[in-house]
Design an enzyme around this catalytic site. Structure first.
Site, PDB file in Angstrom:
ATOM      1  N   HIS A 243       0.813  -1.221   0.000  1.00  0.00           N
ATOM      2  CA  HIS A 243       0.000   0.000   0.000  1.00  0.00           C
ATOM      3  C   HIS A 243       0.846   1.271   0.000  1.00  0.00           C
ATOM      4  O   HIS A 243       0.321   2.365  -0.235  1.00  0.00           O
ATOM      5  CB  HIS A 243      -0.907   0.055   1.234  1.00  0.00           C
ATOM      6  CG  HIS A 243      -1.998  -0.965   1.244  1.00  0.00           C
ATOM      7  ND1 HIS A 243      -2.830  -1.187   0.174  1.00  0.00           N
ATOM      8  CD2 HIS A 243      -2.402  -1.837   2.212  1.00  0.00           C
ATOM      9  CE1 HIS A 243      -3.694  -2.148   0.473  1.00  0.00           C
ATOM     10  NE2 HIS A 243      -3.449  -2.555   1.694  1.00  0.00           N
TER      11      HIS A 243
ATOM     12  N   ASP B  84      -3.270 -10.488  -2.129  1.00  0.00           N
ATOM     13  CA  ASP B  84      -3.783  -9.964  -0.866  1.00  0.00           C
ATOM     14  C   ASP B  84      -5.243  -9.560  -1.061  1.00  0.00           C
ATOM     15  O   ASP B  84      -5.651  -9.157  -2.143  1.00  0.00           O
ATOM     16  CB  ASP B  84      -2.945  -8.743  -0.461  1.00  0.00           C
ATOM     17  CG  ASP B  84      -3.228  -8.234   0.939  1.00  0.00           C
ATOM     18  OD1 ASP B  84      -4.307  -7.640   1.130  1.00  0.00           O
ATOM     19  OD2 ASP B  84      -2.385  -8.409   1.832  1.00  0.00           O
TER      20      ASP B  84
ATOM     21  N   HIS C 104      -6.677  -7.010  -0.136  1.00  0.00           N
ATOM     22  CA  HIS C 104      -6.756  -5.568  -0.383  1.00  0.00           C
ATOM     23  C   HIS C 104      -5.983  -5.212  -1.649  1.00  0.00           C
ATOM     24  O   HIS C 104      -4.967  -5.839  -1.965  1.00  0.00           O
ATOM     25  CB  HIS C 104      -6.191  -4.796   0.813  1.00  0.00           C
ATOM     26  CG  HIS C 104      -6.817  -5.194   2.119  1.00  0.00           C
ATOM     27  ND1 HIS C 104      -6.150  -5.956   3.056  1.00  0.00           N
ATOM     28  CD2 HIS C 104      -8.049  -4.958   2.616  1.00  0.00           C
ATOM     29  CE1 HIS C 104      -6.955  -6.164   4.096  1.00  0.00           C
ATOM     30  NE2 HIS C 104      -8.102  -5.572   3.850  1.00  0.00           N
TER      31      HIS C 104
ATOM     32  N   ASP D 243      -4.917 -12.775   3.630  1.00  0.00           N
ATOM     33  CA  ASP D 243      -6.129 -12.279   4.258  1.00  0.00           C
ATOM     34  C   ASP D 243      -7.384 -12.495   3.416  1.00  0.00           C
ATOM     35  O   ASP D 243      -8.469 -12.033   3.785  1.00  0.00           O
ATOM     36  CB  ASP D 243      -5.990 -10.804   4.638  1.00  0.00           C
ATOM     37  CG  ASP D 243      -5.236  -9.986   3.614  1.00  0.00           C
ATOM     38  OD1 ASP D 243      -5.007 -10.490   2.500  1.00  0.00           O
ATOM     39  OD2 ASP D 243      -4.867  -8.839   3.910  1.00  0.00           O
TER      40      ASP D 243
END
Length: 364
Positions: free
Chosen positions: A143, A180, A182, A263
């Site tokens: 990120h 991931d 996200h 995740d």
């Protein structure tokens, strides 16, 4: 086959800073368990390492640490103004200079070490000293933007590793696959205008960040694949077969790097997907087979998210065991119940239709 495993105990000492904890930390005093109540805590990684030791998988790996990324290395991605602010705050006891990316004293040095683990893993694979490698990096990096930390990420680990290896003449074209839950917004932004680096992100639609990750047919060096919440094993494998693998093959990279967030698994508190340990094992095998075909098997994984202390160890073990040949396993104790939680046929048909729309839009 020689699989490298890059980790360092000091990365487990990264915490949320004194403002998020009740105990004074720093120097040789470790942060309290759970990193001061933050979801991104060291226990999922420690428990993965512990499981690998108990099963004997750790003994089958070439286990290494690494030197921190140097300032010269960091400047290939991050401007000096950001590094100076980060270092000053780190030396002053920590804090938060971005969004949802707190750190404690020594956070700068630990983040540079985390990036160094990924950098050395990539370096060893590109120099054919290892067949493949897994970096248990912490804090994560996907990120982080060049001038701003974000979402637990303080330095852009994968981007830094790529830029350092390119500068050393070890690689040209690179493919980054981020699974991931996200969106890997930082990695995408850093390489948005670089045709040599393809970034592919499979993620839960509208999870985090809320303003990035949309499917875009105009993107030249990026493929975003937002999946609906509730997607499970069948849809993840179909996504790999119909979208991810063709994109990676067409790019013809020198090496494939996976941002290995865990995740998207069942039980994760920050995701709403239903992937299992077997999902991650199967996706790993798919990419390994492709890497064998197109880039001499060169594959590097960098650990990203994953917040279930119970289940992350089994997902990570499945990935690393597959990379190492699959002889040493940790049977998933939740497999029977998690199989029953998988989406029904109607949901899978719906999600498959969305995948088909993306395939058609890309013209693949």
């Amino acid at each position: 086959m020689t699989t490298g495993f890059f980790f360092d105990e000091r990365c487990f000492w990264h915490g949320g800073g004194n403002y998020a904890q009740m105990a004074p930390v720093g120097g040789l005093v470790q942060p309290i368990a759970g990193g001061g109540g933050l979801p991104e805590d060291p226990e999922t990684k420690r428990r993965l390492v512990n499981l690998m030791r108990v099963t004997g998988l750790m003994d089958a790996l070439d286990t290494r640490s690494a030197a921190p990324m140097t300032r010269e290395d960091l400047l290939r991605v991050h401007p000096s103004a950001y590094l100076d602010v980060f270092k000053t705050a780190s030396d002053s006891g920590g804090g938060e200079i971005g969004m949802r990316a707190p750190f404690g004293p020594g956070g700068y040095e630990i983040a540079a070490l985390s990036a160094g683990l990924v950098g050395d893993a990539l370096d060893a694979v590109l120099r054919d000293r290892l067949t493949n490698a897994y970096a248990l990096s912490r804090p994560p990096g996907h990120h982080c933007l060049p001038d701003r930390p974000n979402g637990f990420c303080l330095l852009a680990n994968i981007a830094l590793a790529i830029r350092r290896s390119q500068a050393a003449g070890l690689c040209g074209k690179v493919a980054v696959l981020d699974w991931d839950v996200h969106h890997g917004n930082g990695t995408e932004a850093i390489f948005a205008d670089d045709a040599d680096v393809l970034t592919v992100s499979i993620h839960q639609e509208n999870n985090y960040p809320l303003d990035t990750g949309q499917f875009d047919t105009d993107a030249k060096a990026n493929l975003n694949i937002p999946l609906p919440p509730g997607s499970g094993h069948v849809i993840y494998l179909e996504t790999m077969e119909r979208l991810v693998l063709p994109a990676l093959r067409a790019h013809a990279p020198d090496v494939i790097i996976i941002a290995c967030g865990l995740d998207a698994a069942v039980l994760d508190p920050l995701g709403r997907m239903l992937a299992t340990a077997e999902t991650f094992r199967a996706m790993t095998r798919m990419v390994m087979d492709l890497a064998d075909d197109i880039c001499g098997g060169r594959l590097v994984m960098a650990h990203e998210g994953g917040y279930s202390e119970v289940y992350v160890p089994f997902c990570g073990h499945a990935v690393i065991a597959e990379m190492a040949g699959g002889a040493i396993t940790a049977p998933d104790p939740f497999a029977a119940i998690f199989d029953k939680r998988q989406p029904g046929a109607a949901f899978d048909r719906f999600a498959s239709g969305l995948i088909g729309e993306m395939v058609a839009a890309r013209g693949d």
